[in-house]
Design an enzyme around this catalytic site. Structure first.
Site: not given
Length: 171
Positions: A11, A13
């Site tokens: 991922d 953020d």
């Protein structure tokens, strides 16, 4: 000693970089502790890497695709090239198949990298990352942050304190 996975999907953020909501400014990109070590070690071992990221700011009209691409380019400047970037531009209410927790981003990343989801690990900071991995048939590692909910931590199959610890689990 078990062999490393064929691929690790991350991922963006809250996992690779500090979470700046709806960030369209590459100057605001700050790496999470351990991001350089993790990506370097994975690539050194021949593990393919990719990024899977919900970016609903595009669908909400708060960001352009060009702004997201500029932030992603900054991440690659700091961490090196990833084999694939899979980005969902949709809002949660759009009901798309790609937005995490659905498996679309993970499956698309695996296809782009030429790996089987069952030989893939997804590392993220919230339950949607874990759920997307599981729905795609991949393994999941949760690296909680201050925004991770307690129930997401309880549900995750593997929880580690930081990216350094995630590296120890993956390799």
């Amino acid at each position: 000693m078990t062999p490393p996975p064929a691929a690790v999907l991350l991922d963006r953020d809250g996992t690779l970089v500090h979470d700046v909501p709806y960030n369209g400014d590459p100057a605001l990109v700050r790496l999470m502790p351990g991001a350089i070590e993790l990506t370097t070690a994975l690539r050194t071992r021949g593990v393919r890497t990719g990024v899977v990221s919900n970016q609903s700011g595009i669908g909400r009209g708060m960001l352009t695709e060009e702004q997201v691409a500029a932030v992603n380019a900054r991440v690659e400047t700091l961490l090196g090239r990833f084999g694939t970037w899979q980005v969902c531009p949709h809002r949660p209410e759009d009901g798309c198949a790609c937005r995490k927790p659905r498996p679309g981003l993970v499956l698309a990343a695996c296809a782009a990298l030429g790996v089987d989801p069952s030989d893939t690990v997804v590392i993220g900071d919230i339950g949607a990352d874990v759920d997307a991995a599981r729905a795609a048939g991949a393994r999941a590692i949760l690296v909680p942050t201050e925004r991770t909910l307690p129930e997401e931590v309880e549900r995750a199959p593997v929880v580690v304190a930081d990216l350094h610890a995630a590296l120890a689990v993956v390799l």
